[in-house]
Design a protein around this motif. Sequence first.
Motif, PDB file in Angstrom:
ATOM      1  N   UNK A 235       8.452  -0.127  14.988  1.00 46.37           N
ATOM      2  CA  UNK A 235       9.778  -0.434  15.539  1.00 46.37           C
ATOM      3  C   UNK A 235      10.765   0.690  15.253  1.00 46.37           C
ATOM      4  N   UNK A 236      10.543   1.430  14.155  1.00 45.10           N
ATOM      5  CA  UNK A 236      11.383   2.602  13.894  1.00 45.10           C
ATOM      6  C   UNK A 236      11.179   3.620  15.012  1.00 45.10           C
TER       7      UNK A 236
ATOM      8  N   UNK B  68      19.673   0.091  14.429  1.00 51.59           N
ATOM      9  CA  UNK B  68      18.734  -0.325  15.470  1.00 51.59           C
ATOM     10  C   UNK B  68      17.423  -0.901  14.968  1.00 51.59           C
ATOM     11  N   UNK B  69      16.839  -0.285  13.946  1.00 47.69           N
ATOM     12  CA  UNK B  69      15.526  -0.763  13.503  1.00 47.69           C
ATOM     13  C   UNK B  69      15.640  -2.161  12.904  1.00 47.69           C
TER      14      UNK B  69
ATOM     15  N   UNK C   4      10.092   2.989  18.006  1.00 47.18           N
ATOM     16  CA  UNK C   4      10.678   2.408  19.233  1.00 47.18           C
ATOM     17  C   UNK C   4      12.180   2.667  19.274  1.00 47.18           C
ATOM     18  N   UNK C   5      12.815   2.423  18.142  1.00 47.96           N
ATOM     19  CA  UNK C   5      14.285   2.518  18.103  1.00 47.96           C
ATOM     20  C   UNK C   5      14.782   3.926  18.413  1.00 47.96           C
TER      21      UNK C   5
ATOM     22  N   UNK D 139      15.837  -4.542  15.801  1.00 42.36           N
ATOM     23  CA  UNK D 139      14.537  -4.755  16.460  1.00 42.36           C
ATOM     24  C   UNK D 139      13.628  -5.653  15.623  1.00 42.36           C
TER      25      UNK D 139
END
Lengths: 424, 410
Positions: free
Chosen positions: A60-61, B217-218, A63-64, B221
Amino acid sequence: MTGSLNDLRVIELCDEAGAWAGKLLADMGADVIKVEPPRGSIVRSYPPFYHDEPHPDRSLAFWNYNTSKRGVTIDLEQAAGREVFRNLVASADMLIEDQAPDRMAAWGLDYTDLAPTHPGLIMVSITPFGRSGPRSEEQATDLTLLAGGGPVWSCGYDDHTLAPVRGHGNQGYLTASNWAVATALIALLHRDFTGEGQHLDVNMHAAQNVTTEAASYTWLVAKQTVQRQTGRHASVVPSGDVQVIAGDGRYVTTGFAPRRPAQIAMILEWLHTLGIKEQFDQWPLLEVGAHLNHDITIAAIEEGGEDAMIFGAVRAALLFIAQHITAYEFFVGTQSRDMQCGLINAPDDVIDDPHMRERGFAVEVAHPELGRSFIYPGAPYHLPASPWRISRRAPLLGEHTDEVLSEIGVSTVERQQLREAGVV
Amino acid sequence: MPDKALSRIRITDFSGVLAGAGASRILAAFGAQVIRVENPANKGAWDPLRASAPYIDERRGHNFGGGWQNHNVEKLGVTLNLATPKGRELFPRLVAISDIVAENFAAGVLARLGFAYEQLQSIKPDIIYLSNCGFGHWGPYEQFKTWGPIVQAFSGLTYTSGLPDRAPAGWGYSYMDHGGAYFGAIAMLAALHHRHKTGEGQHIDLATTEAASTLMGTHILDYTVNGRRTRNEHGVDSNRGEALMAPHNIYAANGEDEWVAIACRDDAEWRALAGEIGKRAEDPRFTMLEGRLAHRDDLEALVGIWTADQNKFAVQRRLQALGIPAAAVQRPEERVDKDPNTAAWGLWPQVHHNEMGKVRVDGIPVHASATDWEIKRGAPLLGQHNYEVYGGLLGMSDGEIAALTAEGVL
């Protein structure tokens, strides 16, 4: 309508330090091509993962930090890989890299190597201490940058036996990336006007040093040292508490408490409405404050005296009210009474907040390979004529290698050869 | 031929404090002509920094705010009272010669004075208008007001900065005022590029709470994808952080309130650090990352005992010699006056301010090979450039300017 930078192609050779810069450009419409080694960026190994399953395409890092980009893999340790990279840069307007200070030169891919045949190129180098000079050989992570660069000194608790605090979320890298993007766009405007490219040397340590607000200028101007305090500005003269646990167990902050008589009157009225005025023993001071014929000034607070006492009572009243209602009620209750107070959200609370929902901060991004869409944080700014947009999820490892190489004229047969040799 | 990157750009700028003034400051350092507009009626007091500490000496007043001077270097300063009819007649003439109008008033303030984007556009069709406020120019919280700490609290930056089982420590300064400035500068520059291509201006709506939330953001998510919330009964430990590194923390060093940060990025760096620590570090639990994460309390305690009687800079030097990221937690005086990197960079340029004299200020952490920044001119005194701007740029006579000044318009 498309983003402001839809005419721009950017090659990004970044891991964690510079990926945010590429994302900002990509979400503004630039065609950002992320170049990774065949094993992938190290960020692909960072948790958390989709469903907590470690996988290069599920961080997800990653992705971000990599939305709206295309992704190619190239092995720059091989001469053939460097040749492909050179051709890729030749097709681009900008190159952003966060490699070690001497790495690009060792590969023959530094600005002085690339610029002679590409004078319009804007190359942005992001390194811990700048490309050259004292300390440029030192190693750094986000933690050590924030510690050495100033922010950590100002963050933490009143109790100085506790370690000072580094804020979460790789903010040191993000700060440096923000500087990289701002100055890259300045260089772009210069190129718009003149056609001339240039090299930008971004010093992450320096970026932290100029992102400390009063800590730096209090020393520069007055040779005084600010001291950290829980939940509020580090300062030379200690200030009063601002954080308190509200009735529902969440924290609120009063920020800088109000100083106008009309606001003080509203606090009194609020205490009365809640039926807790008599329990707040400093209410008589609020009565005095509500009838002042002037605003309380910052100077008066610093000097002490009656205005300072009233200000202290105002702050105490806000903390007292907070304990009797929920954090959200406190936030809306103060703000609708023209007072700048806040609630301390966890990051994810923001996604569900009514204001953020109405403004469309949550945006949906499709992950076709998973057959699903996910909510991502949205626009940092609204440019209606050239809108910000996440055009696609982060690239899978090597997802666009064929597509991009084909665009720069590498034939199907050549691509096959490069793949067999482990170059791409 | 202009010799600076942004010499062709002019900004009529109401932006104050840091979240606003910090944005145009960046453009000014690269050559943009920034005309800071202030209200003569209150001597620019809308910006609380204009008269606030720190001070260079015993002098006080609206020309002596140390922070204001830092945030407004390289700008021109004019006064203009938009509450007066003549002020409202004059303002469009500034707009007509500007590329950007920028402000960080509360939402709607400039519109209520008669200068919403549509009016600005009717004066100059391709104008870029930046409005920068906490919650943006529309939405349920449109009338809510913020400053840095409120923005940080709302967005999650405060909650995620702290040690476990304690209140959030938050950021000990207006980190998001810097953030507002950076995002504001980026948005203005992107809009300028868009205008260069298309001839089209626009109204940039910058809500600093949104900008701040993108920095988390992370965490967001992890919630939207995995359903995991950041909030938990122990809070966060942001010194240990999100990275897969252990040790990774800030440790007490010798002396009062002296600290050093150390991060081992892989097993090899741990082995090198363990070699320095000696026998006590020869613990098989710590050989691999998994073990170090599983026994993190013991590991961090071990490193902390080792640093406790050493000078923080000595630890930094000793570990950097082995290629391990380590940095003393520097006090302002250390990083400003003793750090060879910031000195060699020219990070603290000295400006000349007409009342304060020579003052050092924040520089720019990027050097540009063709069009580098320059910060020489101190922040303007209140109305310092009225004649230069209203006379030189708008062609008004000295008599007119003097009359308007006497009337309280300027």
